[in-house]
Scaffold this motif. Structure first.
Motif, short mmCIF file in Angstrom:
data_model
loop_
_atom_site.label_atom_id
_atom_site.label_comp_id
_atom_site.label_asym_id
_atom_site.label_seq_id
_atom_site.Cartn_x
_atom_site.Cartn_y
_atom_site.Cartn_z
N CYS A 43 0.85 -1.19 0.00
CA CYS A 43 0.00 0.00 0.00
C CYS A 43 0.89 1.24 0.00
O CYS A 43 1.94 1.27 0.66
N HIS A 45 0.20 3.96 1.39
CA HIS A 45 0.00 4.74 2.62
C HIS A 45 0.98 4.32 3.70
O HIS A 45 1.78 5.12 4.15
N ALA A 46 0.92 3.05 4.13
CA ALA A 46 1.79 2.62 5.22
C ALA A 46 2.25 1.17 5.04
O ALA A 46 2.50 0.48 6.01
N GLU A 47 2.33 0.75 3.79
CA GLU A 47 3.00 -0.49 3.41
C GLU A 47 2.30 -1.78 3.83
O GLU A 47 2.94 -2.82 3.94
N ALA A 48 1.00 -1.74 4.09
CA ALA A 48 0.26 -3.00 4.29
C ALA A 48 0.27 -3.77 2.97
O ALA A 48 0.51 -3.21 1.90
N CYS A 62 -7.48 -1.72 1.21
CA CYS A 62 -6.34 -2.03 2.06
C CYS A 62 -6.82 -2.60 3.40
O CYS A 62 -7.75 -2.07 4.00
N LEU A 64 -5.43 -2.48 6.24
CA LEU A 64 -4.99 -1.78 7.45
C LEU A 64 -5.82 -0.54 7.76
O LEU A 64 -6.34 -0.39 8.87
N HIS A 65 -5.95 0.38 6.78
CA HIS A 65 -6.71 1.62 7.05
C HIS A 65 -7.81 1.85 6.01
O HIS A 65 -8.33 2.96 5.89
N GLN A 66 -8.09 0.84 5.21
CA GLN A 66 -9.24 0.83 4.30
C GLN A 66 -9.18 1.83 3.15
O GLN A 66 -10.22 2.21 2.60
N ALA A 67 -8.00 2.29 2.76
CA ALA A 67 -7.93 3.04 1.49
C ALA A 67 -8.33 2.09 0.37
O ALA A 67 -8.14 0.87 0.46
N PRO A 80 -7.14 6.90 3.54
CA PRO A 80 -6.07 7.87 3.78
C PRO A 80 -4.94 7.86 2.75
O PRO A 80 -4.07 8.73 2.82
#
Ligand code: FES
Length: 105
Positions: A43, A45-48, A62, A64-67, A80
């Motif tokens: 991802c 955003h934060a590499e999930a 995603c 992790l944070h649902q982007a 995000p």
């Protein structure tokens, strides 16, 4: 550009995603309506891992944070994340799937 065999078409059902290691690059391989697509597996955003996310309506969410990203284009659909996913070209020959890899990769 080199074409590297990465999977069999039968490895994936529609709306499934799978992680594939292509010469050290982690790629998320998707099947949507019988067609195959690939993006980077990380991802933006934060590499999930996108391959652990949820496929719905041609998008990957995603875990992790649902982007959400459009699987065909890699375009961000909602926060995000703000940066698109890189996509990779996939070619199918019979049951074999090939991914385009730069010749210097
Ligand atoms: Fe994917 Fe945060 S890691 S949205």
């Amino acid at each position: 550009m080199n074409w590297i065999r990465i999977a069999s078409a039968g490895d994936l059902a529609d709306d499934e995603v799978k992680s594939v290691n292509v010469q050290g690059l982690r790629v998320a391989l998707y099947r949507i309506d019988g067609e195959f697509f690939a993006t980077d597996d990380r991802c933006t955003h934060a590499e999930a891992l996108m391959s652990e996310g949820y496929v719905e309506d041609g998008c990957i969410e995603c875990p992790l944070h649902q982007a959400r990203f459009d699987i065909r284009t890699g375009k961000v659909q909602c926060a995000p994340a703000t940066q698109d996913l890189r996509t990779h070209e996939i070619r199918r020959e019979a049951d074999d799937l090939y991914m385009a890899v730069p010749a210097d990769a």
